[in-house]
Design a protein around this motif. Structure first.
Motif, PDB file in Angstrom:
ATOM      1  N   ILE A 170       0.835  -1.200   0.000  1.00  0.00           N
ATOM      2  CA  ILE A 170       0.000   0.000   0.000  1.00  0.00           C
ATOM      3  C   ILE A 170       0.870   1.250   0.000  1.00  0.00           C
ATOM      4  O   ILE A 170       0.660   2.196  -0.767  1.00  0.00           O
ATOM      5  CB  ILE A 170      -0.939   0.000   1.219  1.00  0.00           C
ATOM      6  CG1 ILE A 170      -1.975  -1.116   1.098  1.00  0.00           C
ATOM      7  CG2 ILE A 170      -1.639   1.363   1.358  1.00  0.00           C
ATOM      8  CD1 ILE A 170      -2.850  -1.273   2.334  1.00  0.00           C
ATOM      9  N   ILE A 202      -8.459  -0.856   5.040  1.00  0.00           N
ATOM     10  CA  ILE A 202      -9.106   0.308   4.428  1.00  0.00           C
ATOM     11  C   ILE A 202      -8.452   1.626   4.866  1.00  0.00           C
ATOM     12  O   ILE A 202      -8.804   2.690   4.367  1.00  0.00           O
ATOM     13  CB  ILE A 202     -10.617   0.347   4.742  1.00  0.00           C
ATOM     14  CG1 ILE A 202     -10.859   0.354   6.256  1.00  0.00           C
ATOM     15  CG2 ILE A 202     -11.334  -0.834   4.084  1.00  0.00           C
ATOM     16  CD1 ILE A 202     -12.329   0.544   6.642  1.00  0.00           C
ATOM     17  N   LYS A 255      -8.592   4.519   2.156  1.00  0.00           N
ATOM     18  CA  LYS A 255      -9.298   4.051   0.965  1.00  0.00           C
ATOM     19  C   LYS A 255     -10.315   5.102   0.510  1.00  0.00           C
ATOM     20  O   LYS A 255     -11.118   5.605   1.307  1.00  0.00           O
ATOM     21  CB  LYS A 255     -10.015   2.735   1.260  1.00  0.00           C
ATOM     22  CG  LYS A 255     -10.728   2.144   0.048  1.00  0.00           C
ATOM     23  CD  LYS A 255     -11.416   0.831   0.380  1.00  0.00           C
ATOM     24  CE  LYS A 255     -12.136   0.282  -0.836  1.00  0.00           C
ATOM     25  NZ  LYS A 255     -12.850  -0.996  -0.533  1.00  0.00           N
ATOM     26  N   ASP A 256     -10.231   5.437  -0.769  1.00  0.00           N
ATOM     27  CA  ASP A 256     -11.145   6.408  -1.397  1.00  0.00           C
ATOM     28  C   ASP A 256     -11.098   7.782  -0.722  1.00  0.00           C
ATOM     29  O   ASP A 256     -12.036   8.575  -0.867  1.00  0.00           O
ATOM     30  CB  ASP A 256     -12.594   5.890  -1.395  1.00  0.00           C
ATOM     31  CG  ASP A 256     -12.758   4.586  -2.158  1.00  0.00           C
ATOM     32  OD1 ASP A 256     -12.042   4.406  -3.159  1.00  0.00           O
ATOM     33  OD2 ASP A 256     -13.579   3.747  -1.737  1.00  0.00           O
TER      34      ASP A 256
END
Length: 337
Positions: A170, A202, A255-256
């Motif tokens: 990541i 996440i 995440k996002d």
């Protein structure tokens, strides 16, 4: 040719440690002193200690972290006895400037160094003197974003992990192309992650813990605020001027760019670490920060002092015109503590 006044070591001496422990940082804004300097010195990655010494006394120290072809300036300290007054100060500064300037030039000439870089407070006169005297140029700006909670909340989705391999992909995917990315510090545990119901990560961050003595907070009312904080319920949990403990994250990925995930991650970290404040040094152009900065409840301290900024200054090798400046700039929390 290296001057007899210049001494170069790969390990700190007691005199170097004593000098660095005595330094109060800041001039026109916040004033603070690191309380865990001795510990952090021995955690410094690939250090080189450059001291200017005369009559068996240290006039100044620059500590470099040698990171591939780029050297980070972690410490830049003067002995206060050589800044006292008048001609003595002028002569000492001129001597220091000449010798350090020669060191930069010799290093560029004889070693495979692409650049030197540092973070400076633009309101700090001494930092500006260092930057301008040696030809450093401002190439980026770093936000100092506070996140505070009087009563941080537990998150059942939060997990503390010790294995870098769990978040390595990541971090590398999201940061490895940034300017000055390195892993010598940010691959060291501990790490915190949020996991969803499918056990997928996440959100993640590496954390650093530190402790400062705060002599003055930034802002026009910083001096007054520092003196009255111990008497203000709530705020005195966030700031303890004599022993101010807080969390510094880096490699923060959400995440996002979901702001709710970031609040849950940061609040959960504070709960687990029994702290009340996070200071996050992050490039103002970081996509995550740009996306969430106006959507997060950053807490009481943010309401009082807002966001402060540090400048990234860089001195490039004249022979190397290909030094890249990719936004966002990668920031390691260790570099600020």
């Amino acid at each position: 040719m290296k001057s007899s006044l210049i001494h170069i070591r790969e390990n700190p001496t007691p005199a170097i440690i004593e000098l660095l422990e005595s330094v109060t940082l800041g001039t026109n804004g916040a004033h603070y002193r690191h309380l865990d300097t001795r510990e952090k010195i021995y955690e410094t990655d690939n250090p080189l200690f450059l001291t200017l010494e005369r009559n068996e006394q240290i006039l100044s120290n620059i500590t470099f972290c040698r990171r591939n072809n780029d050297w980070y300036i972690r410490y830049f300290a003067f002995d206060q006895r050589f800044q006292s007054s008048g001609n003595k100060k002028s002569k000492a500064n001129n001597l220091i400037k000449r010798e350090i300037h020669n060191f930069f030039n010799d290093t560029f000439e004889n070693q495979n160094v692409a650049s030197f870089y540092a973070y400076i407070d633009p309101n700090n006169v001494k930092s500006l003197w260092m930057s301008e005297s040696f030809g450093f140029k401002t190439v980026n700006r770093i936000a100092t974003q506070s996140f505070s909670r009087i009563n941080p909340k537990l998150s059942k989705r939060l997990h503390r992990i010790e294995d870098w391999k769990e978040i390595q992909h990541i971090v590398r995917t999201n940061f490895s192309e940034a300017q000055y990315y390195f892993e010598a510090q940010s691959a060291k545990p501990p790490f915190y992650v949020l996991k969803d119901e499918h056990n997928k990560i996440i959100a993640c961050a590496k954390i650093n813990l530190t402790s400062w003595e705060i002599k003055r907070l930034p802002g026009k009312a910083g001096g007054l605020l520092t003196n009255i904080i111990p008497f203000i319920p709530g705020l005195r949990k966030i700031i303890r001027p004599k022993n101010h403990e807080f969390v510094v994250p880096d490699s923060v990925w959400i995440k996002d760019n979901n702001p709710e995930f970031l609040e849950e991650l940061f609040s959960g970290i504070l709960f687990q670490e029994k702290r009340n404040l996070i200071l996050w040094w992050v490039d103002e152009n970081n996509p995550l920060y740009k996306s969430v900065s106006s959507k997060i409840n950053w807490g009481l301290l943010h309401k009082l002092i807002g966001v402060n900024y540090a400048h990234v200054v860089q001195l490039t090798n004249p022979k190397n015109s290909s030094v890249k400046n990719i936004n966002p700039h990668y920031t390691s929390g260790f570099d600020f503590i």
